[in-house]
Design a protein around this motif. Structure first.
Motif, PDB file in Angstrom:
ATOM      1  N   ASP A 185       0.808  -1.224   0.000  1.00  0.00           N
ATOM      2  CA  ASP A 185       0.000   0.000   0.000  1.00  0.00           C
ATOM      3  C   ASP A 185       0.840   1.272   0.000  1.00  0.00           C
ATOM      4  N   ARG A 229      -0.047  -6.328  -4.532  1.00  0.00           N
ATOM      5  CA  ARG A 229      -0.883  -6.513  -3.339  1.00  0.00           C
ATOM      6  C   ARG A 229      -1.277  -5.161  -2.729  1.00  0.00           C
ATOM      7  N   ARG A 230      -1.498  -4.183  -3.586  1.00  0.00           N
ATOM      8  CA  ARG A 230      -1.820  -2.841  -3.095  1.00  0.00           C
ATOM      9  C   ARG A 230      -3.119  -2.812  -2.288  1.00  0.00           C
ATOM     10  N   LYS A 231      -4.045  -3.693  -2.586  1.00  0.00           N
ATOM     11  CA  LYS A 231      -5.335  -3.703  -1.895  1.00  0.00           C
ATOM     12  C   LYS A 231      -5.364  -4.669  -0.710  1.00  0.00           C
ATOM     13  N   GLU A 232      -4.263  -5.397  -0.503  1.00  0.00           N
ATOM     14  CA  GLU A 232      -4.292  -6.441   0.523  1.00  0.00           C
ATOM     15  C   GLU A 232      -3.275  -6.232   1.648  1.00  0.00           C
TER      16      GLU A 232
END
Length: 279
Positions: A207, A234-237
């Motif tokens: 993020d 994995r920007r949303k996780e």
């Protein structure tokens, strides 16, 4: 008679003598000097190393690998991977850092970065120490198979990408988890453009956003067509703080594949954009 019976009952009820605790040894450590400071190089050998004297092993070099840093986590995740057949067993070498910005980052022309981290900028010297001292020592002392992989996160991830870009032959493969590509105005992301193909590299983004994200996007766009890579978005996780322990197992799976055919069944699918390289 009653007194004798009571004494016998008390003796039977008395606890057995306490066992003596023994040291729990997970590896070996060597103290070396780099950039004027003593630091540990920690070695965790694979299970079976002593029992298989003719076998040779890959070597994974983990930056920020001090006992109070990422060594125990890295060793545990690697062992967990091998239990499931997710990645090959390997010798793990944890390289301790003392001043991360000084040791892991190159000089910066950004005034704010210079003010915040005035000692930063000796990554080239630290890399030369790893190449000229640490690797030769490991290769002389331990049964390696000739392959070596460099792993790091955040500032250490920048060091990994810079090593891959400027001295690609130093390691067989690379893993840069959430690398600090915002450093020096994203300069490193501009350095890799070109046609030269380098060893496989695992890259990831959590993020971080901002210049870290734009630096990663530029780096990916500039990769030559034949470059083998695995990019895990994995920007949303994931947060920056959770990326290393969340993604190190996947990075090792990409760099040190086992070839077993059941990983998807157990949920160990590589969730990354891939091109060539290890499968």
């Amino acid at each position: 008679m009653i007194g004798l019976l009571a004494a016998a009952a008390l003796a039977a009820a008395a606890p057995a003598s306490e066992p003596t605790p023994q040291p729990l040894t997970i590896g070996e450590t060597v103290t070396l000097e780099a950039l004027g400071e003593a630091r540990a190089v920690n070695i965790v050998l694979p299970l079976g190393y002593a029992e298989e004297p003719d076998k040779r092993w890959p070597v994974v070099y983990l930056l920020d690998g001090g006992a109070a840093q990422d060594l125990l986590m890295g060793a545990g995740l690697q062992r967990w991977n091998t239990i499931w057949g997710r990645s090959q067993n390997a010798i793990l070498v944890g390289i301790e850092t003392k001043n991360r910005q000084r040791e892991l980052l190159p000089p910066t022309r950004d005034a704010a970065e210079q003010a915040r981290w005035p000692t930063a900028g000796e990554a080239a010297q630290f890399r030369a120490w790893i190449a000229g001292t640490v690797k030769p020592m490991i290769e002389a002392r331990y049964r390696h198979d000739g392959t070596a992989f460099l792993v790091g996160e955040s500032a250490a991830g920048h060091f990994v990408v810079e090593t891959w870009a400027t001295a690609p032959g130093l390691f067989t493969g690379y893993a840069a988890i959430s690398p600090s590509l915002q450093w020096d105005g994203e300069a490193l992301s501009r350095l890799v453009a070109g046609e030269a193909s380098r060893p496989p590299i695992y890259l990831s983004l959590a993020d971080e956003g901002g210049a870290t994200e734009s630096g990663m996007m530029r780096l990916l766009t500039g990769l030559p067509p034949a470059q083998p890579y695995c990019f895990s978005d994995r920007r949303k996780e994931l947060r920056h703080a959770t990326s290393l322990h969340g993604l190190l197992p996947e990075a090792l799976q990409y760099l040190l594949p086992t070839g077993v055919d059941y990983l998807d069944e157990y949920g160990f699918t590589l969730r990354c954009e891939r091109r060539g390289g290890a499968e």
